[in-house]
Design a protein around this motif. Structure first.
Motif: not given
Length: 170
Positions: A23-41
């Motif tokens: 998302x434009x705020x680069x703060x994580x979110x749902x879908x792929x974005x949320x999965x990547x943020x969760x896995x990356x820590x």
């Protein structure tokens, strides 16, 4: 450049860079974005906050891309790009193509030789998976750079993966 399409989980890919449909705020979110943020820590979110504060105060524009470290992921970098949201009237295919083009350019800037993409803007952003596949594959095939050796489309779900395979002629 070798181009392939697989069904899978982009967060487990062993490539130099994975692309985040951010998302434009680069703060994580749902879908792929949320999965990547969760896995990356938490390191990924910290880097995104720092990057946003330093350069993208109003958010990363649609079609733009930027790299961060990858935290706990196997990849070395995460390249964040903001896809167009069809539900918000962002229907220009050039905006979607820019996501793939700019991500490849950023990959070259950081020295990535292998990169994994999701189906940017398919799903909750309302773009048809077949249209995303056509734009993504055409953009990657026409990319003039020679630094990236492998582009792997890592797709969630068999129907989306099939659209990409058909577009690739595989």
């Amino acid at each position: 450049m070798r181009i392939e399409a697989v069904e899978g989980d982009i967060t487990t890919e062993s490539v130099d860079a994975i692309v985040n449909a951010a998302n434009s705020q680069l703060m994580g979110g749902g879908g792929v974005d949320g999965a990547i943020h969760a896995a990356a820590g938490p390191t990924l979110l910290h880097e995104c906050r720092r990057l946003r504060a330093a350069r993208w105060h109003d958010g990363l524009p649609v079609g733009e891309a930027v790299a961060t470290g990858a935290g706990e992921l196997e990849a070395q970098w995460v390249i964040h790009t903001v896809g167009p949201n069809r539900h918000r009237g962002q229907t220009d295919p050039d905006l979607l193509a820019s996501c793939f083009r700019r991500s490849l350019e950023v990959a070259e800037e950081v020295g990535a030789r292998t990169i994994a993409f999701p189906a940017i803007s398919a799903g909750v952003y309302g773009w048809d998976a077949a249209e995303v596949a056509a734009i993504a594959v055409d953009t990657v095939r026409s990319h003039p750079g020679h630094e990236v050796d492998l582009v792997r489309f890592v797709l969630f779900g068999a129907p989306v993966a099939q659209h990409f395979r058909e577009t690739l002629g595989a």
